[in-house]
Design a protein around this motif. Structure first.
Motif, PDB file in Angstrom:
ATOM      1  N   SER A 148       0.847  -1.200   0.000  1.00 55.71           N
ATOM      2  CA  SER A 148       0.000   0.000   0.000  1.00 55.71           C
ATOM      3  C   SER A 148       0.879   1.246   0.000  1.00 55.71           C
ATOM      4  O   SER A 148       2.045   1.191   0.398  1.00 55.71           O
ATOM      5  CB  SER A 148      -0.885   0.011   1.251  1.00 55.71           C
ATOM      6  OG  SER A 148      -1.639  -1.182   1.311  1.00 55.71           O
ATOM      7  N   GLU A 149       0.282   2.372  -0.429  1.00 53.96           N
ATOM      8  CA  GLU A 149       0.999   3.654  -0.319  1.00 53.96           C
ATOM      9  C   GLU A 149       1.096   4.005   1.161  1.00 53.96           C
ATOM     10  O   GLU A 149       0.047   4.108   1.826  1.00 53.96           O
ATOM     11  CB  GLU A 149       0.179   4.777  -0.994  1.00 53.96           C
ATOM     12  CG  GLU A 149      -0.093   4.580  -2.473  1.00 53.96           C
ATOM     13  CD  GLU A 149       1.164   4.764  -3.302  1.00 53.96           C
ATOM     14  OE1 GLU A 149       2.157   5.269  -2.744  1.00 53.96           O
ATOM     15  OE2 GLU A 149       1.142   4.392  -4.486  1.00 53.96           O
ATOM     16  N   PRO A 150       2.310   4.181   1.711  1.00 57.70           N
ATOM     17  CA  PRO A 150       2.402   4.457   3.152  1.00 57.70           C
ATOM     18  C   PRO A 150       1.524   5.634   3.593  1.00 57.70           C
ATOM     19  O   PRO A 150       0.861   5.555   4.630  1.00 57.70           O
ATOM     20  CB  PRO A 150       3.883   4.763   3.361  1.00 57.70           C
ATOM     21  CG  PRO A 150       4.570   4.024   2.264  1.00 57.70           C
ATOM     22  CD  PRO A 150       3.631   4.044   1.086  1.00 57.70           C
ATOM     23  N   GLU A 151       1.467   6.709   2.773  1.00 58.99           N
ATOM     24  CA  GLU A 151       0.674   7.890   3.196  1.00 58.99           C
ATOM     25  C   GLU A 151      -0.792   7.530   3.351  1.00 58.99           C
ATOM     26  O   GLU A 151      -1.483   8.004   4.257  1.00 58.99           O
ATOM     27  CB  GLU A 151       0.822   9.059   2.207  1.00 58.99           C
ATOM     28  CG  GLU A 151       2.125   9.833   2.331  1.00 58.99           C
ATOM     29  CD  GLU A 151       3.321   9.008   1.874  1.00 58.99           C
ATOM     30  OE1 GLU A 151       3.119   8.067   1.054  1.00 58.99           O
ATOM     31  OE2 GLU A 151       4.442   9.266   2.361  1.00 58.99           O
ATOM     32  N   PHE A 152      -1.287   6.656   2.453  1.00 60.30           N
ATOM     33  CA  PHE A 152      -2.692   6.252   2.559  1.00 60.30           C
ATOM     34  C   PHE A 152      -2.913   5.406   3.823  1.00 60.30           C
ATOM     35  O   PHE A 152      -3.905   5.558   4.540  1.00 60.30           O
ATOM     36  CB  PHE A 152      -3.132   5.480   1.306  1.00 60.30           C
ATOM     37  CG  PHE A 152      -4.557   4.984   1.397  1.00 60.30           C
ATOM     38  CD1 PHE A 152      -5.604   5.885   1.592  1.00 60.30           C
ATOM     39  CD2 PHE A 152      -4.860   3.628   1.323  1.00 60.30           C
ATOM     40  CE1 PHE A 152      -6.927   5.444   1.705  1.00 60.30           C
ATOM     41  CE2 PHE A 152      -6.167   3.181   1.434  1.00 60.30           C
ATOM     42  CZ  PHE A 152      -7.201   4.091   1.619  1.00 60.30           C
ATOM     43  N   LEU A 185       8.499   0.695   7.064  1.00 59.27           N
ATOM     44  CA  LEU A 185       7.055   0.916   7.027  1.00 59.27           C
ATOM     45  C   LEU A 185       6.518   1.160   8.448  1.00 59.27           C
ATOM     46  O   LEU A 185       5.738   2.091   8.696  1.00 59.27           O
ATOM     47  CB  LEU A 185       6.348  -0.290   6.384  1.00 59.27           C
ATOM     48  CG  LEU A 185       4.828  -0.181   6.292  1.00 59.27           C
ATOM     49  CD1 LEU A 185       4.389   0.936   5.346  1.00 59.27           C
ATOM     50  CD2 LEU A 185       4.195  -1.514   5.819  1.00 59.27           C
ATOM     51  N   ILE A 186       6.963   0.326   9.378  1.00 58.77           N
ATOM     52  CA  ILE A 186       6.459   0.464  10.754  1.00 58.77           C
ATOM     53  C   ILE A 186       6.953   1.772  11.377  1.00 58.77           C
ATOM     54  O   ILE A 186       6.196   2.480  12.059  1.00 58.77           O
ATOM     55  CB  ILE A 186       6.852  -0.767  11.608  1.00 58.77           C
ATOM     56  CG1 ILE A 186       6.187  -2.019  11.008  1.00 58.77           C
ATOM     57  CG2 ILE A 186       6.414  -0.595  13.060  1.00 58.77           C
ATOM     58  CD1 ILE A 186       6.718  -3.329  11.538  1.00 58.77           C
ATOM     59  N   GLN A 187       8.196   2.127  11.080  1.00 62.48           N
ATOM     60  CA  GLN A 187       8.703   3.418  11.599  1.00 62.48           C
ATOM     61  C   GLN A 187       7.866   4.563  11.044  1.00 62.48           C
ATOM     62  O   GLN A 187       7.515   5.508  11.746  1.00 62.48           O
ATOM     63  CB  GLN A 187      10.176   3.599  11.214  1.00 62.48           C
ATOM     64  CG  GLN A 187      11.094   2.749  12.076  1.00 62.48           C
ATOM     65  CD  GLN A 187      12.543   2.765  11.602  1.00 62.48           C
ATOM     66  OE1 GLN A 187      12.854   3.226  10.491  1.00 62.48           O
ATOM     67  NE2 GLN A 187      13.433   2.239  12.428  1.00 62.48           N
ATOM     68  N   GLY A 188       7.529   4.466   9.744  1.00 61.36           N
ATOM     69  CA  GLY A 188       6.689   5.502   9.115  1.00 61.36           C
ATOM     70  C   GLY A 188       5.339   5.597   9.810  1.00 61.36           C
ATOM     71  O   GLY A 188       4.833   6.690  10.106  1.00 61.36           O
ATOM     72  N   ILE A 189       4.749   4.428  10.090  1.00 61.42           N
ATOM     73  CA  ILE A 189       3.431   4.423  10.759  1.00 61.42           C
ATOM     74  C   ILE A 189       3.559   5.062  12.145  1.00 61.42           C
ATOM     75  O   ILE A 189       2.763   5.891  12.554  1.00 61.42           O
ATOM     76  CB  ILE A 189       2.881   2.971  10.818  1.00 61.42           C
ATOM     77  CG1 ILE A 189       2.518   2.505   9.400  1.00 61.42           C
ATOM     78  CG2 ILE A 189       1.684   2.859  11.750  1.00 61.42           C
ATOM     79  CD1 ILE A 189       2.197   1.037   9.255  1.00 61.42           C
ATOM     80  N   ALA A 219       9.620  -6.660  13.051  1.00 62.36           N
ATOM     81  CA  ALA A 219       8.546  -5.819  13.607  1.00 62.36           C
ATOM     82  C   ALA A 219       8.640  -5.742  15.129  1.00 62.36           C
ATOM     83  O   ALA A 219       8.345  -4.698  15.729  1.00 62.36           O
ATOM     84  CB  ALA A 219       7.188  -6.376  13.176  1.00 62.36           C
ATOM     85  N   VAL A 220       9.064  -6.848  15.746  1.00 62.78           N
ATOM     86  CA  VAL A 220       9.232  -6.839  17.207  1.00 62.78           C
ATOM     87  C   VAL A 220      10.229  -5.749  17.594  1.00 62.78           C
ATOM     88  O   VAL A 220      10.017  -4.994  18.549  1.00 62.78           O
ATOM     89  CB  VAL A 220       9.730  -8.223  17.708  1.00 62.78           C
ATOM     90  CG1 VAL A 220      10.200  -8.153  19.164  1.00 62.78           C
ATOM     91  CG2 VAL A 220       8.636  -9.281  17.542  1.00 62.78           C
ATOM     92  N   ARG A 221      11.310  -5.637  16.822  1.00 63.65           N
ATOM     93  CA  ARG A 221      12.329  -4.624  17.103  1.00 63.65           C
ATOM     94  C   ARG A 221      11.767  -3.206  16.970  1.00 63.65           C
ATOM     95  O   ARG A 221      12.329  -2.256  17.483  1.00 63.65           O
ATOM     96  CB  ARG A 221      13.512  -4.777  16.135  1.00 63.65           C
ATOM     97  CG  ARG A 221      14.236  -6.095  16.287  1.00 63.65           C
ATOM     98  CD  ARG A 221      15.261  -6.070  17.368  1.00 63.65           C
ATOM     99  NE  ARG A 221      16.380  -5.209  17.039  1.00 63.65           N
ATOM    100  CZ  ARG A 221      17.364  -4.889  17.877  1.00 63.65           C
ATOM    101  NH1 ARG A 221      17.337  -5.342  19.111  1.00 63.65           N
ATOM    102  NH2 ARG A 221      18.352  -4.115  17.498  1.00 63.65           N
ATOM    103  N   GLN A 222      10.640  -3.077  16.247  1.00 63.31           N
ATOM    104  CA  GLN A 222      10.027  -1.746  16.085  1.00 63.31           C
ATOM    105  C   GLN A 222       8.893  -1.519  17.089  1.00 63.31           C
ATOM    106  O   GLN A 222       8.092  -0.603  16.943  1.00 63.31           O
ATOM    107  CB  GLN A 222       9.512  -1.555  14.645  1.00 63.31           C
ATOM    108  CG  GLN A 222      10.618  -1.589  13.616  1.00 63.31           C
ATOM    109  CD  GLN A 222      11.789  -0.700  14.024  1.00 63.31           C
ATOM    110  OE1 GLN A 222      11.612   0.453  14.427  1.00 63.31           O
ATOM    111  NE2 GLN A 222      12.990  -1.257  13.947  1.00 63.31           N
ATOM    112  N   GLY A 223       8.788  -2.410  18.045  1.00 60.82           N
ATOM    113  CA  GLY A 223       7.867  -2.177  19.154  1.00 60.82           C
ATOM    114  C   GLY A 223       6.414  -2.541  18.895  1.00 60.82           C
ATOM    115  O   GLY A 223       5.526  -2.040  19.599  1.00 60.82           O
ATOM    116  N   VAL A 224       6.128  -3.415  17.908  1.00 65.56           N
ATOM    117  CA  VAL A 224       4.726  -3.829  17.741  1.00 65.56           C
ATOM    118  C   VAL A 224       4.330  -4.657  18.959  1.00 65.56           C
ATOM    119  O   VAL A 224       5.187  -5.228  19.644  1.00 65.56           O
ATOM    120  CB  VAL A 224       4.476  -4.621  16.429  1.00 65.56           C
ATOM    121  CG1 VAL A 224       4.852  -3.801  15.219  1.00 65.56           C
ATOM    122  CG2 VAL A 224       5.189  -5.960  16.439  1.00 65.56           C
TER     123      VAL A 224
END
Ligand code: KIV
Ligand code: ZN
Length: 522
Positions: A148-152, A185-189, A219-224
Motif C-alpha cells: 500500500s501507499e504508506p501515506e494512505f 514501514l512500521i517506523q513511518g506508521i 517488527a518486534v524490534r520496532q515495538g509492535v
C-alpha cells in the motif's frame, strides 16, 4: 537491561491456517485445537471467518462457549452482513473480538474492490463504527498493507483508530516485504499516525518468500505489540509465520529482542503434533523447533559436545518445548503406573475411560514391539484426540499379495447398526485392493485425494502412521491410522476419513448413527 515487554500472541491456526487447501478440520477437531491453544496460553484465538460457511460459524460459537482464558476473534470483511455473522459467532465468548479488514493497496482497491482510496477509507471507518456497536474490542486490518501507499495507510489507520479500533494490524498478505522494508514501514506508521498510542499495533506475515518469521521479528524490534501466527506455520499458500519459531526466538534471544510472550512453551510440541495429526499437514523433518530432527545430533563431534555440555550445540532444550528430556522407553512388562506416569511427564492427562483404553492399546502394542518409545505413545494418545462416531469399523481383513500375482483383499467391516459387511476386491497392490473392497461396502461417492505413510519410530517393527485425505463434493476429510501392520494402518486411516465424512453428512441431515445404508443411496 529493562524488563522484557510481554507481546500478545494472536493465533490464527483455526482461520488463516484452516482455510488453506488440505488443512480443513471439522468442529470437534477445531475444538480440540482451541483447547490446546488455551493450554498454550496464546492471548487471542481467531476461531474462523463466520460468514464463510455455517460450519465456520458453528465452530466459532463452540470455541467461544468452551474457551474462557483467551480472547476469541472472528474475521469479517468490512461489510455489515459479515460483521453481523462474526458477532453471532463470538457473542458468547468471555472476551469477544471482531476483526474486520479491507484491502488498502492500489492493486487490490482497483482490481478487486473497484473503489477509490477515499471510498475504502470511508467504508473502513463506517464498519469499525458498526462493529463497535456490538463489541468494544475491534481489530482492523489493512489487507496487503505492505504493497500500500504508506501515506494512505497512515490516513487509514488514524481514521479507524478515531472510529474506535482497539488493534490495527499490518498484514504482509502476499509475503512480499523484507525485514528492512517492513522496519521502515512500521517506523513511518509510528511517526505519522498521531493516535497510534491508543491501540495495539499488530503484524501478520505470510511466508511466500520464506521471510514470515524474519519479518515478524523485525517488527518486534520496532515495538509492535501483537504477533499473528499459526501452529507449524500452516496457512494460505506457503503459510503464515510459525508460532513456535516466533515464541522460541523471543525466549531464546531475549537478550536481543527484550521481549517475551505469555506462551507456555512446554505445550508447543504437543500443539504441533495435534495440528499436524488433525490436518494431515505433516511437519518437515528439519523444520525449526518442532521438526523431527530439530534436536537430533547425528554427527560424532556434535554428540560428543552435547554430552560434555548441552549448550555446546543446543541453544534451547527439548524440554522447553515439551519434548520429554528423558526419552525413557516402556515395554511389555511396564505396568499401568509407569504408563500413566510417562503420559503425565509428556504432558497428557487423559480422563479415566480414555486412559483405560489407551493402556489396553499400549499393552497390545508392547506385545508386538519390544520397545514402546515416547513417539509411539504420542501417536497412540493423539489418535484419541477427537473422537468420531464409528459408522464403519474394521472387523478383519485378509490380503493375498506378491510380486507375481494381482493383489486381492477381503475386508470385513461392522457398521454403526452392528451389521457385518464383507467385500472382496483386486487392486494395484494390497492398499489399493483393500480400499476398493471398502468402497464397495460403503457405496458412497468420494475419491482418495492423498495417501502418506510414515514410520513413527525406527526399526522394522515400527508403527506405521498413515494419513489419508478423501474428497467428496469439493470437501476434504482427513483420516489417520496407526498399526505395526501398514495395511491395517492404511485401512484404519481410510475408515477414519470415511467416518468423519459420515459424521458431517449426518449432522447436516440430522440423521441418527446407523442410517448409513440410506445415506449411501440417497
Ligand atoms: O493475510 C491477510 O491479509 C489476512 C487478513 C485478513 C488479516 O489474513
Ligand atoms: Zn493472512
Amino acid at each position: 537491561m529493562t524488563a522484557a515487554n510481554t507481546l500478545k500472541v494472536f493465533d490464527t491456526t483455526l482461520r488463516d491456517g484452516e482455510q488453506s487447501p488440505g488443512c480443513s478440520m471439522n468442529l470437534k477437531e477445531k475444538l480440540e485445537v482451541a483447547r490446546q491453544l488455551e493450554r498454550l496460553r496464546v492471548d487471542v484465538i481467531e476461531a474462523g471467518f463466520a460468514i464463510a460457511s455455517p460450519d465456520d460459524l458453528a465452530a466459532i460459537k463452540a470455541v467461544s462457549r468452551e474457551v474462557k482464558d483467551c480472547v476469541i476473534a472472528s474475521l469479517a470483511r468490512a461489510l455489515p452482513k459479515d460483521i453481523d455473522h462474526a458477532w453471532d459467532g463470538v457473542r458468547e465468548a468471555a472476551a469477544p473480538r471482531l476483526h474486520t479488514f479491507i484491502a488498502s493497496s492500489p492493486i487490490h482497491m482497483e482490481h478487486k474492490l473497484r473503489k477509490r482510496p477515499d471510498q475504502v477509507l470511508e467504508q473502513a471507518v463506517d464498519m469499525v463504527r458498526y462493529a463497535k456497536q456490538y463489541c468494544s474490542d475491534v481489530q482492523f486490518s489493512a489487507e496487503d498493507a505492505t504493497r500500500s501507499e504508506p501515506e494512505f495507510l497512515y490516513r487509514l489507520f488514524e481514521a479507524v483508530i478515531d472510529a474506535g479500533a482497539t488493534v490495527v494490524n499490518i498484514p504482509d498478505t502476499v509475503g512480499y516485504t523484507t525485514p528492512w522494508e517492513f522496519t521502515e514501514l512500521i517506523q513511518g506508521i509510528r511517526n505519522n499516525v498521531p493516535n497510534l498510542d491508543k491501540t495495539e499495533l499488530a503484524v501478520h506475515c505470510h511466508n511466500d518468500l520464506g521471510l514470515a518469521v524474519a519479518n515478524t521479528m523485525a517488527a518486534v524490534r520496532q515495538g509492535v505489540t501483537q504477533l499473528e501466527c499459526t501452529i507449524n506455520g500452516i496457512g494460505e499458500r506457503a503459510g503464515n509465520a510459525a508460532l513456535e519459531e516466533i515464541v522460541m526466538g523471543l525466549k531464546t534471544r531475549q537478550d536481543f529482542y527484550n521481549a517475551d510472550t505469555n506462551v507456555d512453551t512446554t505445550q508447543i510440541y504437543r500443539a504441533s503434533r495435534l495440528v499436524s495429526t488433525l490436518t494431515g499437514a505433516q511437519v518437515q523433518v528439519n523444520k525449526a523447533v518442532v521438526g523431527a530432527n530439530a534436536f537430533a545430533h547425528e554427527s560424532g563431534i556434535h554428540q560428543h559436545g552435547v554430552l560434555a555440555n548441552q549448550s555446546t550445540y543446543e541453544i534451547m532444550t527439548p524440554a522447553s518445548i515439551g519434548l520429554a528430556a528423558n526419552r525413557m522407553v516402556l515395554g511389555k512388562h511396564s505396568g499401568r503406573h509407569a504408563f500413566e506416569d510417562r503420559l503425565i511427564t509428556m504432558g497428557y492427562s487423559l480422563p479415566k475411560e480414555q486412559l483405560d483404553e489407551a493402556f489396553e492399546q499400549f499393552k497390545a502394542l508392547a506385545d508386538k514391539k519390544k520397545i514402546v518409545a515416547d513417539a509411539d505413545l504420542e501417536a497412540l494418545v493423539e489418535q484419541k484426540a477427537a473422537h468420531i462416531p464409528e459408522t464403519y469399523s474394521l472387523k478383519r481383513f485378509v490380503i493375498n499379495s506378491g510380486n507375481s500375482i494381482t493383489s486381492t483383499a477381503c475386508v470385513t467391516l461392522v457398521n454403526g447398526g452392528g451389521a457385518v459387511k464383507e467385500a472382496v476386491a483386486t487392486g494395484d497392490g494390497p492398499v489399493d485392493a483393500s480400499y476398493r473392497a471398502i468402497d464397495e461396502i460403503v457405496g458412497l461417492e468420494f475419491e482418495l485425494d492423498s495417501y502418506g505413510l510414515n514410520a513413527v519410530t525406527e526399526g522394522t517393527d515400527a508403527q506405521g502412521e498413515v494419513l489419508v485425505k478423501i474428497k467428496r463434493e469439493q470437501k476434504l476429510y482427513n483420516g489417520r491410522g496407526l498399526s505395526t501392520d501398514v495395511i491395517e494402518a492404511s485401512v484404519n486411516a481410510y475408515l477414519n476419513a470415511i467416518n468423519k465424512m459420515y459424521d458431517e453428512i449426518r449432522q447436516a441431515s440430522g440423521k441418527e448413527a446407523g442410517a448409513e445404508e440410506s445415506m449411501a443411496h440417497e
